[in-house]
Design a protein around this motif. Structure first.
Motif, PDB file in Angstrom:
ATOM      1  N   PHE A 255       0.883  -1.336  -0.009  1.00 55.99           N
ATOM      2  CA  PHE A 255      -0.012  -0.092  -0.017  1.00 55.99           C
ATOM      3  C   PHE A 255       0.820   1.086   0.066  1.00 55.99           C
ATOM      4  CE2 PHE A 255      -2.541  -3.245   2.300  1.00 55.99           C
ATOM      5  CZ  PHE A 255      -3.730  -3.379   1.472  1.00 55.99           C
TER       6      PHE A 255
ATOM      7  N   LEU B 207      -3.840   5.147  -0.066  1.00 54.88           N
ATOM      8  CA  LEU B 207      -4.720   4.994   1.052  1.00 54.88           C
ATOM      9  C   LEU B 207      -5.211   6.142   1.777  1.00 54.88           C
ATOM     10  CD1 LEU B 207      -5.395   1.978   1.927  1.00 54.88           C
ATOM     11  CD2 LEU B 207      -3.505   2.015   3.502  1.00 54.88           C
TER      12      LEU B 207
ATOM     13  N   GLN C  44      -9.059   0.873   1.111  1.00 51.02           N
ATOM     14  CA  GLN C  44      -8.893   1.095   2.419  1.00 51.02           C
ATOM     15  C   GLN C  44      -9.690  -0.092   2.796  1.00 51.02           C
ATOM     16  OE1 GLN C  44     -10.821   5.018   3.717  1.00 51.02           O
ATOM     17  NE2 GLN C  44      -9.005   6.148   3.157  1.00 51.02           N
TER      18      GLN C  44
ATOM     19  N   ALA D  95      -7.220  -3.043   2.921  1.00 49.52           N
ATOM     20  CA  ALA D  95      -6.114  -2.979   3.973  1.00 49.52           C
ATOM     21  C   ALA D  95      -6.847  -3.296   5.199  1.00 49.52           C
ATOM     22  CB  ALA D  95      -5.557  -1.356   4.166  1.00 49.52           C
ATOM     23  N   THR D  96      -8.126  -3.250   5.283  1.00 52.56           N
ATOM     24  CA  THR D  96      -8.809  -3.366   6.763  1.00 52.56           C
ATOM     25  C   THR D  96      -8.636  -4.788   7.090  1.00 52.56           C
ATOM     26  OG1 THR D  96     -10.070  -1.380   6.672  1.00 52.56           O
ATOM     27  CG2 THR D  96     -10.833  -3.053   8.048  1.00 52.56           C
TER      28      THR D  96
ATOM     29  N   VAL E  93       4.551  -1.841   3.324  1.00 53.88           N
ATOM     30  CA  VAL E  93       4.015  -0.610   2.863  1.00 53.88           C
ATOM     31  C   VAL E  93       5.141   0.083   2.029  1.00 53.88           C
ATOM     32  CG1 VAL E  93       2.425   0.001   4.738  1.00 53.88           C
ATOM     33  CG2 VAL E  93       5.083  -0.074   5.377  1.00 53.88           C
TER      34      VAL E  93
ATOM     35  N   ILE F 241      -3.324   2.682   7.997  1.00 56.56           N
ATOM     36  CA  ILE F 241      -3.635   1.116   8.180  1.00 56.56           C
ATOM     37  C   ILE F 241      -3.997   0.922   9.667  1.00 56.56           C
ATOM     38  CG2 ILE F 241      -2.896  -1.171   7.782  1.00 56.56           C
ATOM     39  CD1 ILE F 241      -0.967  -0.084   5.531  1.00 56.56           C
TER      40      ILE F 241
ATOM     41  N   ARG G 216      -7.747  -0.447  10.892  1.00 56.89           N
ATOM     42  CA  ARG G 216      -7.779  -1.981  11.675  1.00 56.89           C
ATOM     43  C   ARG G 216      -7.954  -1.880  13.166  1.00 56.89           C
ATOM     44  NH1 ARG G 216      -5.149  -5.572   7.736  1.00 56.89           N
ATOM     45  NH2 ARG G 216      -4.434  -7.014   9.379  1.00 56.89           N
TER      46      ARG G 216
ATOM     47  N   ILE H 217       1.546  -2.426  13.270  1.00 58.83           N
ATOM     48  CA  ILE H 217       1.593  -2.444  11.642  1.00 58.83           C
ATOM     49  C   ILE H 217       2.898  -2.153  11.264  1.00 58.83           C
ATOM     50  CG2 ILE H 217       0.952  -1.117   9.515  1.00 58.83           C
ATOM     51  CD1 ILE H 217      -1.327  -2.676  11.227  1.00 58.83           C
TER      52      ILE H 217
END
Ligand SMILES: [Zn+2]
Length: 269
Positions: free
Chosen positions: A185, A189, A198, A201-202, A211, A240, A244, A251
């Protein structure tokens, strides 16, 4: 520590790379993987990685938008450079059907040359036991994605990362399940109207994403439109984490572990 897994440090947009390194370290980005695009950046990249081994790892390849500018002899020279100098992966390669073919080229001939380069780059990655950084882009439909996917299937030992992933959940699932691949990503984003990426990414499994900045391009919000630097991977990590509902440290830890494994970076980094 955060790793920017895809940037282009040999760029006329950058002056002092020592300053870029300091600014990136200050944002928590301790290492970056710079990606080759054309003959002009291959040797400078090798020199930079040799000069700053703690901060920079190198990948070489011809970008799909550059295949008309790279001769067959230069392609063979690049392959020799990869055999002689340590590489983190082969990249950036892939298929770009978004832009029109350069003057003097039909779309058909230009795309055929892109596929020839992609196959050569996959074969080199397989020979050297490396993974590959892939770019795909279409104006409409998924032709470049499907064509790159079909080539990747022929090289099961090489894991691909689909860099700057902006696809949907179904594409991500196919990359994970059918190619054992990863996605990464960028700052996209953090932009408005990026809800579908998005969403990916969740839910994306923690061992399947990395990343990146694609610096000097794609600077994330709140620095959108400026010349990007690897340090701003931090804003991608923060986004991110927010999506999340976990900490940025979590992350950073999982994406750094994924990057070290994927690019075979030294454990002690
Ligand atoms: Zn790139």
């Amino acid at each position: 520590m955060i790793i920017d897994t895809h940037c282009h440090l040999i760029s006329e947009k950058y002056g002092d790379l020592n300053q870029l390194r300091e600014d990136s370290l200050a944002l928590g980005v301790g290492h970056c993987v710079t990606q080759g695009t054309s003959a002009y950046d291959w040797e400078p990249q090798l020199a930079l990685a040799a000069r700053m081994p703690d901060f920079v790892s190198s990948c070489l390849a011809a970008h799909p938008s550059e295949v008309h500018a790279v001769s067959d002899e230069q392609l063979a020279h690049m392959e020799e450079l990869c055999r002689r100098h340590p590489q983190a992966a082969i990249g950036e390669t892939g298929l770009d059907y978004f832009w029109e073919a350069p003057e003097g080229w039909s779309d058909e001939a230009f795309r055929a040359r892109q596929r020839m380069f992609l196959e050569r780059h996959f074969a080199l990655a397989e020979e050297l036991g490396l993974n590959i950084s892939l770019h795909t882009r279409d104006k409409v439909g998924l032709a470049s994605f499907e064509d790159a996917f079909a080539i990747a299937r022929n090289f099961p030992k090489v894991r691909p990362v689909f860099h700057c992933f902006i696809g949907d959940g179904a594409q991500a699932e196919r990359i994970f399940c059918e190619l054992d691949g990863l996605i990464s990503f960028t700052g996209i984003l953090t932009f408005n109207k990026s809800e579908h990426v998005q969403a990916v990414a969740t839910w994306c499994p923690a061992d399947r994403f990395m990343v990146e900045t694609d610096a000097p391009f794609l600077s994330p919000a709140p620095h959108r439109g400026k010349v990007n630097i690897p340090g701003r991977t931090k804003f991608v990590v923060d986004k991110i984490a927010e999506l999340r509902g976990v900490t940025s440290e979590e992350i950073a830890a999982c994406t750094t572990a994924n990057a070290k494994r994927f690019f075979r970076l030294p454990e002690g980094l």
